[in-house]
Scaffold this active site. Structure first.
Site, PDB file in Angstrom:
ATOM      1  N   GLU A 101     -13.730 -16.768 -30.350  1.00 49.32           N
ATOM      2  CA  GLU A 101     -12.844 -16.830 -29.165  1.00 49.32           C
ATOM      3  C   GLU A 101     -11.726 -15.804 -29.266  1.00 49.32           C
ATOM      4  O   GLU A 101     -10.603 -16.058 -28.836  1.00 49.32           O
ATOM      5  CB  GLU A 101     -12.197 -18.223 -29.043  1.00 49.32           C
TER       6      GLU A 101
HETATM    7  C1  LIG Z   1     -20.363 -19.145 -35.511  1.00 50.16           C
HETATM    8  C2  LIG Z   1     -20.019 -18.180 -34.431  1.00 50.16           C
HETATM    9  C3  LIG Z   1     -20.086 -18.593 -33.106  1.00 50.16           C
HETATM   10  C4  LIG Z   1     -19.810 -17.687 -32.078  1.00 50.16           C
HETATM   11  N1  LIG Z   1     -19.961 -18.075 -30.763  1.00 50.16           N
HETATM   12  C5  LIG Z   1     -19.889 -17.138 -29.779  1.00 50.16           C
HETATM   13  C6  LIG Z   1     -20.254 -17.448 -28.429  1.00 50.16           C
HETATM   14  O1  LIG Z   1     -20.599 -18.590 -28.111  1.00 50.16           O
HETATM   15  N2  LIG Z   1     -20.235 -16.454 -27.509  1.00 50.16           N
HETATM   16  C7  LIG Z   1     -19.867 -15.181 -27.815  1.00 50.16           C
HETATM   17  O2  LIG Z   1     -19.885 -14.326 -26.941  1.00 50.16           O
HETATM   18  N3  LIG Z   1     -19.498 -14.854 -29.090  1.00 50.16           N
HETATM   19  C8  LIG Z   1     -19.510 -15.791 -30.066  1.00 50.16           C
HETATM   20  N4  LIG Z   1     -19.174 -15.458 -31.357  1.00 50.16           N
HETATM   21  C9  LIG Z   1     -18.725 -14.112 -31.661  1.00 50.16           C
HETATM   22  C10 LIG Z   1     -17.238 -14.050 -31.980  1.00 50.16           C
HETATM   23  O3  LIG Z   1     -16.488 -14.294 -30.815  1.00 50.16           O
HETATM   24  C11 LIG Z   1     -16.951 -12.680 -32.627  1.00 50.16           C
HETATM   25  O4  LIG Z   1     -17.515 -12.732 -33.926  1.00 50.16           O
HETATM   26  C12 LIG Z   1     -15.480 -12.369 -32.674  1.00 50.16           C
HETATM   27  O5  LIG Z   1     -14.992 -12.120 -31.379  1.00 50.16           O
HETATM   28  C13 LIG Z   1     -15.157 -11.151 -33.545  1.00 50.16           C
HETATM   29  O6  LIG Z   1     -15.987 -10.073 -33.267  1.00 50.16           O
HETATM   30  P1  LIG Z   1     -16.757  -9.346 -34.467  1.00 50.16           P
HETATM   31  O7  LIG Z   1     -17.453 -10.393 -35.247  1.00 50.16           O
HETATM   32  O8  LIG Z   1     -17.550  -8.225 -33.915  1.00 50.16           O
HETATM   33  O9  LIG Z   1     -15.594  -8.789 -35.394  1.00 50.16           O
HETATM   34  P2  LIG Z   1     -14.903  -7.362 -35.246  1.00 50.16           P
HETATM   35  O10 LIG Z   1     -14.513  -7.125 -33.822  1.00 50.16           O
HETATM   36  O11 LIG Z   1     -15.726  -6.346 -35.920  1.00 50.16           O
HETATM   37  O12 LIG Z   1     -13.549  -7.596 -36.068  1.00 50.16           O
HETATM   38  C14 LIG Z   1     -13.472  -7.463 -37.493  1.00 50.16           C
HETATM   39  C15 LIG Z   1     -11.992  -7.482 -37.894  1.00 50.16           C
HETATM   40  O13 LIG Z   1     -11.299  -6.378 -37.303  1.00 50.16           O
HETATM   41  C16 LIG Z   1     -10.219  -6.826 -36.510  1.00 50.16           C
HETATM   42  N5  LIG Z   1     -10.119  -5.980 -35.312  1.00 50.16           N
HETATM   43  C17 LIG Z   1     -11.119  -5.607 -34.469  1.00 50.16           C
HETATM   44  N6  LIG Z   1     -10.635  -4.825 -33.493  1.00 50.16           N
HETATM   45  C18 LIG Z   1      -9.305  -4.706 -33.698  1.00 50.16           C
HETATM   46  C19 LIG Z   1      -8.234  -4.028 -33.021  1.00 50.16           C
HETATM   47  N7  LIG Z   1      -8.441  -3.349 -31.897  1.00 50.16           N
HETATM   48  N8  LIG Z   1      -6.997  -4.121 -33.535  1.00 50.16           N
HETATM   49  C20 LIG Z   1      -6.772  -4.846 -34.649  1.00 50.16           C
HETATM   50  N9  LIG Z   1      -7.726  -5.506 -35.340  1.00 50.16           N
HETATM   51  C21 LIG Z   1      -8.970  -5.433 -34.869  1.00 50.16           C
HETATM   52  C22 LIG Z   1     -10.529  -8.277 -36.156  1.00 50.16           C
HETATM   53  O14 LIG Z   1      -9.361  -9.022 -35.887  1.00 50.16           O
HETATM   54  C23 LIG Z   1     -11.258  -8.745 -37.410  1.00 50.16           C
HETATM   55  O15 LIG Z   1     -10.345  -9.154 -38.379  1.00 50.16           O
HETATM   56  C24 LIG Z   1     -19.411 -16.360 -32.392  1.00 50.16           C
HETATM   57  C25 LIG Z   1     -19.330 -15.966 -33.737  1.00 50.16           C
HETATM   58  C26 LIG Z   1     -19.646 -16.846 -34.745  1.00 50.16           C
HETATM   59  C27 LIG Z   1     -19.597 -16.361 -36.161  1.00 50.16           C
END
Ligand SMILES: Cc1cc2nc3c(=O)[nH]c(=O)nc-3n(C[C@H](O)[C@H](O)[C@H](O)COP(=O)(O)OP(=O)(O)OC[C@H]3O[C@@H](n4cnc5c(N)ncnc54)[C@H](O)[C@@H]3O)c2cc1C
Length: 512
Positions: A378
């Protein structure tokens, strides 16, 4: 809850959901029946309009019920939680025909909802998504692409699953401005399966019963929410804000469940001069630390829900605007502060159990694993902190925040709470620094955004507890006293981290 859904928490953890070769997903034993009973009791519809079969209760009542459900079983609660977010989104942005087609069965819970944002290259950066939508002759659209990490994207608890899917229409502008939102049901009106398949589920740290699905859309039939393209991001924000409050609530709910386990264990376990461990000062400190934070979090979560009610149903425009501003400001704080605390408090509850806390049978280590995701999905807590300083702090040029601080300050003076007066002064200093320095270089504001959010949450917690101490019983007053005397002073300690600026971080990378 305690007879039906809570006992499934451990079974769900051990069995997990299973992906089958035909693309179906089987939830752990007992989940289908428990969900059927949840639907039959009408729990999911409580806060929604009677027009669509709901109970017409305030959001606050729905949130109080959601807390109980999430404490009982966090993985199970995610299906209703996402469905409620999808309903709210369609209520606000769907066309009348879309509302009539989908809402009655979603409000009853017969159909569940999902939220499809994430793709392999588009996580926090939602604007990078590539899923495509092309128009069909009959006014519907054909959706193609892959979504990952979709919670309850496929399961066996409901007759249909209504996916809300972000995609790009032809010639859409780049980034978040060119995102549209589509309704893509698993089963179409004629009873045929839509071209959307779950091709796998993730093996993960916690919430094993909640299937985290990879969804393949292969020309699936969909309908544009509200009929207008490129509005998907603002539409999805309705769902995300709703879901962010629910996710924040999970920190509170798991904190409460872990506390109940810890306090009960501490009363029974005898160590040291034949005493139950609850007699030892350090164990008392751990338990009171959890208890006081739960009291503070609950006040924040419920105030956030009340602000949402005020925004929708306030008596006049001024009251509705006041509610909306408060809800907008509190949502990132509720989401991030409560979920960070959820992890910290669950870890402390494990500590109270000693070695038994590390043993799966006790059940308390599951809370630590389950709640860990809440700081990530989220919108990660880092993204929440950026939202707070970049979008919420600038509301009315900072006046929304500063007016709230004035109110806390006045309450602190009236109640003669010097710790609160000092903490709010530190928060004001941090706020003024961010307003002055953050606008000239956002990297400065982003460098301090996470400590600022923590500080804000800590001060709000102190404000709520000071008020509770004035009206609550002796135990409530003692919990508030611990927080005000021992937790609230840490807010000022965060000031140097908020105001250090980006240089303090960049220096290391420059020298490396
Ligand atoms: C169990 C689970 C359930 C989920 N359910 C859903 C769902 O129902 N629907 C859905 O759409 N998604 C879902 N997700 C996805 C989830 O919302 C994303 O994993 C989350 O938004 C983070 O994206 P990412 O994993 O690509 O991490 P990344 O975006 O790669 O982030 C990695 C790190 O970098 C930081 N970061 C990234 N960009 C920036 C920036 N611009 N400035 C500063 N810091 C930054 C982040 O804060 C984090 O610490 C789910 C994920 C999991 C693991």
């Amino acid at each position: 809850m305690s007879d039906l859904i809570a006992p499934l928490n451990r079974i769900g953890d051990i069995e997990g959901s299973r992906h089958n070769d035909d693309g179906t997903v089987t939830t752990p034993a007992g989940f289908v029946d428990a969900y059927r009973q949840y639907v039959a009791a009408g729990w999911g519809g409580v806060p929604f309009p009677p027009t669509y079969g709901g109970g017409g209760f305030p959001w606050l009542v729905g949130v109080a019920m959601q807390e109980i459900l999430t404490s009982a079983n966090m993985a199970f609660s995610m299906a209703p939680l996402l469905t409620q977010g999808a309903i709210d989104m369609l209520l606000t942005h769907g066309s009348e025909a879309q509302r009539e087609t989908f809402l009655p069965k979603m409000v009853s819970g017969e159909w569940t909802g999902t939220m499809n944002l994430t793709e392999p290259e588009a996580g926090s950066d939602v604007g990078a998504l590539r899923t495509k939508a092309v128009p069909a002759d009959d006014g519907s659209w054909r959706i193609s692409g892959t979504k990952i990490f979709i919670s309850f994207g496929e399961h066996d608890m409901a007759d249909n699953i209504v996916h809300l899917v972000l995609a790009r229409v032809p010639d859409a502008p780049p980034g978040t401005k060119g995102i549209s939102c589509f309704i893509v049901p698993k089963v179409l009106e004629d009873g045929k399966r839509n071209a959307v398949t779950c091709i796998g589920i993730e093996h993960k740290m916690g919430i094993h019963a909640s299937p985290t699905c990879t969804m393949e859309y292969d020309g699936a039939v969909g309908w544009l929410v509200g009929g207008e393209p490129n509005r998907g991001m603002s539409q999805m924000f309705t769902m995300m804000n709703n879901a962010r409050l629910s996710v924040g609530l999970s920190g509170l709910a798991i904190g409460e469940r872990a506390y109940q386990a810890a306090v009960s264990y501490a009363g029974e376990r005898v160590q040291g001069q034949g005493k139950a461990i609850v007699e030892h000062p350090d164990v008392r400190r751990m338990l009171l630390h959890i208890r006081s934070h739960i009291d503070a979090m609950r006040a924040l979560v419920y105030t956030n829900a009340w602000a949402i009610d005020l925004a929708k149903h306030g008596r006049d425009d001024a009251e509705r605007t006041r509610g909306q501003e408060l809800a907008d400001l509190l949502t990132p704080i509720t989401k991030a502060w409560c979920t960070d605390l959820g992890s910290e408090l669950a870890r402390l509850a494990t500590q109270v159990h000693g070695g038994m806390g590390y043993i799966a049978e006790t059940g308390v280590e599951q809370h630590e694993r389950d709640i860990r995701i809440a700081a990530i999905y989220e919108g990660t807590n880092g993204i929440q902190a950026m939202d707070l300083v970049a979008r919420k702090l600038p509301m009315r040029s900072g006046a929304v925040v500063l007016e709230l601080l004035d109110r806390i300050d006045a309450d602190a003076d009236a109640a003669d709470r010097p710790q609160l007066t000092d903490a709010v002064a530190a928060l004001r200093e941090a706020t003024e620094w961010l307003l002055a320095k953050g606008l000239s270089d956002p990297r400065n504001a982003f460098a301090g955004s996470t400590p600022y959010l923590r500080m804000f949450g800590t001060v709000l917690g102190g404000w709520f507890l000071a008020r509770q101490a004035a009206v609550g019983d002796d135990a409530r007053a003692a919990s508030a006293r611990y927080y005000l005397e021992q937790v609230l002073p840490t807010a000022r300690g965060l000031l140097p981290a908020v105001t250090a600026g980006a240089d303090s971080l960049d220096a290391y990378w420059a020298a490396k």
